[in-house]
Enzyme design. Structure first.
Site, mmCIF file in Angstrom:
data_model
loop_
_atom_site.group_PDB
_atom_site.id
_atom_site.type_symbol
_atom_site.label_atom_id
_atom_site.label_comp_id
_atom_site.label_asym_id
_atom_site.label_seq_id
_atom_site.Cartn_x
_atom_site.Cartn_y
_atom_site.Cartn_z
ATOM 1 N N PRO A 1 0.769 -1.255 0.000
ATOM 2 C CG PRO A 1 0.038 -0.918 2.191
ATOM 3 C CD PRO A 1 0.750 -1.908 1.304
ATOM 4 C CB CYS A 2 3.168 2.847 -2.385
ATOM 5 S SG CYS A 2 2.378 2.581 -3.967
#
Length: 158
Positions: free
Chosen positions: A121-122
């Site tokens: 989850p950047c």
């Protein structure tokens, strides 16, 4: 490597992987690729978990991952997995946690090269001032994902 293209609320999602794990999950604008009519067996669980995520039924993923990258990129991507669903951290917070505040540009660059959209989850990494900066999938998608994970609910007056 097997590949499948599925519809998502944010565009056509491409999933690539094999028995060693999922190597790529990316998104493109509708019309760039055709949606697959058949999902390869090795990718079915990834498709299912992404669909559940978009339906609001999944907050974490349980997939075998196999992204390709440098040792440093792998370290940065692993740190992204520690950001809880519905939370955000700044690039500086992430860099401090990795142990070298001088590496902030390198950390941001590694985030931008993350090959596993949503699952790693950047999108949960934001600017120190709270701004939505630096997202390879486009800032409108980053905003959508953060809002999807943090839906505002109308308070009842009574």
């Amino acid at each position: 490597m097997e590949t499948v293209f599925i519809n998502s609320p944010l565009g056509i999602t491409k999933i690539v992987g094999d028995e060693d794990g999922i190597a790529v999950i990316s998104v493109s604008d509708v019309g760039t690729n055709e949606v697959s009519s058949i999902v390869p067996e090795v990718l079915k669980e990834a498709v299912l978990q992404l669909e559940e995520y978009f339906e609001g039924k999944r907050t974490d993923f349980d997939l075998k991952l196999n992204p390709k990258g440098t040792e440093f990129q792998q370290k940065v991507w692993k740190s992204l997995l520690e950001i809880p669903y519905g939370k955000t951290v700044s690039y500086m917070d992430q860099t401090k946690k990795l142990g070298d505040i001088k590496a902030i540009r390198a950390v941001a660059s590694a985030n931008g090269k993350n090959p596993l959209w949503i699952v790693v989850p950047c999108h949960r990494v934001i600017g120190t001032n709270g701004s939505l900066t630096g997202y390879a999938g486009g800032l409108s998608r980053k905003k959508w994902l953060i809002e999807h994970e943090n839906p505002t609910t109308q308070q009842s007056l009574f």
